[in-house]
Design a protein around this motif. Structure first.
Motif, short mmCIF file in Angstrom:
data_model
loop_
_atom_site.label_atom_id
_atom_site.label_comp_id
_atom_site.label_asym_id
_atom_site.label_seq_id
_atom_site.Cartn_x
_atom_site.Cartn_y
_atom_site.Cartn_z
N HIS A 310 41.93 31.09 41.15
CA HIS A 310 43.19 30.87 41.86
C HIS A 310 44.37 31.25 40.98
N ILE A 311 44.32 30.82 39.70
CA ILE A 311 45.41 31.13 38.78
C ILE A 311 45.49 32.63 38.51
N TYR A 313 44.41 35.09 40.39
CA TYR A 313 44.85 35.81 41.59
C TYR A 313 46.37 35.69 41.78
N TYR A 314 46.90 34.48 41.49
CA TYR A 314 48.34 34.28 41.66
C TYR A 314 49.13 35.22 40.75
N TYR A 315 48.76 35.28 39.47
CA TYR A 315 49.51 36.09 38.52
C TYR A 315 49.31 37.59 38.77
N SER A 317 48.55 38.98 41.61
CA SER A 317 49.23 39.37 42.85
C SER A 317 50.73 39.55 42.63
N LYS A 318 51.28 38.94 41.56
CA LYS A 318 52.68 39.11 41.21
C LYS A 318 52.91 40.31 40.30
N LYS A 463 38.45 33.51 46.13
CA LYS A 463 39.46 33.96 45.19
C LYS A 463 38.87 34.95 44.19
N LYS A 471 45.94 44.18 47.31
CA LYS A 471 46.75 43.12 47.89
C LYS A 471 46.74 43.22 49.41
#
Length: 491
Positions: A310-311, A313-315, A317-318, A463, A471
């Motif tokens: 999850h972490i 993927y978040y970074y 994706s940014k 994830k 994306k």
């Protein structure tokens, strides 16, 4: 008529038989009764003022405020109290230079107490220690009483220093100055200050505590002064107690003043509180450094295990840490899902993966394997249009296992430039896998969590899978992308 001569107690009149107008016999009776009444009342008042209360069977505690420093003139009587309640036994201990500062139990250093009338004695229940004639050599020291409740095993103790001094005539008071105290915030601290004024009575003799030119009592209610200025006692003592020490108290300079009517300048002794310094040993230092580090590492490991994908993927994706894979110019699908249609379970897994990813905004092409001999040509068009490939592994002895193996190897050789992600989904129950025989061992493999997995395990799986895909578009909860539902390609 008999007339009265006032004695020590003004409320009691003592009949003088020598100046009595009655018969001498009656006057002697009045005189005797008056003396007895005077002594009885005086003893009662002194006892009420000093004696310990009879203990009762309640909780273990002290029933009287007990001093921790006392003094007595040599060859005089002194009593040390250990007034308590809720105890079964009280034991007294003593130490001084004659005991090498080791505790010894009562009767202390008196070896012939059976015949020595000057031995210390204990009052009933051992609450009070009576020293009949104090000596500077034997009785000067530290006393400890321990009250024990045998039924609960609890005990309380009190320690008191006794100073035995010889009374001498002095031209000036001999000061017993205080010392700095090491303490810490939130604790109570007590300074001891005293002066020996000698045997002669003086008009002015006092020990006072000041901060600058102001008495400490006027500065703060937390500053408590307790004074012992008994008549006929050459030593005057004043203790200053700071309750609930604050940080600001360490900046205050307290001063003990020895006041007297001697023709000398008033002695003043400044003292202050000093904060306790914690000495860190090598072991403590290692523990201070290692324990938090180990805790942080374990915490990071737990978080990484539970929410690492999850972490990441978040970074990504940014756009951090390299970002996610990109869609090519000729790519219409985010991923192509390939599986064996001879197994109902594989069909269900492929359908669930496709549906879930479409709800999250991905455009997915779902291909069913096992149709025709030319399996490479069969998937060629969809493969070129897909940015990634998701392959559900099959068993090696399956009917289409050889064709499936050819497709995997051909895809890796011929479409390596256009493929961004190639992911293998393995089922736990498959032992003899096709992918185990593929020469290329660097493929990303994910384990299918199964039907009985938790929501957290399933979210972690997806994830991990999304990290292999470009994306997505804006997610639609109905599997609709840009207003059109994505169809499943079935051959």
């Amino acid at each position: 008529m008999c007339w009265f001569v006032r004695g020590k107690l003004p409320a009691i009149g003592i009949v003088s038989p020598m100046s009595c107008g009655m018969s001498k016999f009656i006057c002697w009776i009045y005189f005797t009764l008056s003396v007895l009444m005077s002594l009885t009342l005086e003893y009662s008042l002194v006892s009420a003022r000093t004696d310990c209360q009879p203990p009762i069977k309640d909780y273990l505690h002290f029933t009287k405020n007990i001093t921790d420093l006392d003094n007595v003139q040599a060859r005089q009587y002194v009593r040390l109290d250990c007034c308590a309640s809720g105890f079964d036994t009280i034991t007294w201990y003593f130490r001084n230079k004659n005991t090498n500062y080791s505790w010894i139990e009562f009767p202390f250093l008196y070896q012939l107490c059976d015949i020595n009338e000057e031995c210390p004695t204990l009052s009933p229940r051992n609450q009070t220690l009576h020293i009949l004639k104090a000596t500077t050599s034997y009785d000067n020291g530290t006393y400890l009483c321990v009250a024990l409740n045998t039924s609960t095993g609890e005990n309380i103790s009190h320690m008191e220093d006794l100073i035995v001094y010889d009374c001498v005539d002095r031209d000036a008071p001999e000061s017993i100055p205080p010392s700095d105290i090491i303490t810490n915030v939130g604790q109570n601290a007590t300074f001891h200050c005293a002066a020996d004024y000698g045997c002669k009575s003086r008009y002015l003799r006092d020990v006072l505590w000041y901060i600058g030119e102001q008495e400490v009592n006027d500065v703060s209610k937390r500053y408590i002064v307790t004074t012992d200025n008994r008549e006929f006692n050459p030593v005057v003592q004043a203790n200053l107690t700071i309750l609930n020490v604050q940080v600001s108290d360490f900046d205050v300079i307290f001063s003990c003043w020895i006041a007297s009517d001697y023709d000398i300048e008033t002695p003043k002794f400044p003292v202050r509180l000093r904060q306790e310094v914690i000495h860190v040993t090598k072991i403590k230092l290692i523990l201070i450094i290692v324990v938090p580090c180990v805790f942080i590492i374990l915490l990071v490991k737990v978080v990484q295990t539970a929410y690492g994908p999850h972490i990441s993927y978040y970074y990504r994706s940014k756009g951090y840490f390299g970002g996610l894979p990109k869609m090519g110019i000729n790519h219409h699908f985010h991923a192509l899902v390939v599986h064996d249609d001879s197994r109902h379970e594989d069909n269900c897994i492929a359908e669930e993966i496709t549906t879930t990813l479409e709800r999250r905004g991905y455009n997915i092409s779902n291909q069913i394997g096992g149709a025709g001999v030319s399996i490479f040509a069969h998937f060629g068009g969809s493969l070129e249009q897909s940015a990634a490939v998701i392959v559900i592994d099959m068993e090696r002895d399956s009917e289409d296992s050889n064709k499936f193996r050819v497709f995997i190897e051909s895809s890796l050789r011929n479409f390596s430039d256009s493929l961004v992600g190639f992911t293998i989904i393995q089922r736990k129950e498959i032992v003899n896998s096709v992918m185990d025989s593929v020469e290329y061992k660097g493929l990303k493999r994910l384990t299918w969590p199964g039907q009985h997995c938790t929501d957290r395990q399933k979210q972690k799986f997806y994830k991990q899978l999304q990290l292999r895909l470009p994306k997505p578009h804006c997610p639609s909860h109905e599997g609709v992308i840009n207003g059109e539902r994505t169809s499943l390609l079935v051959h």
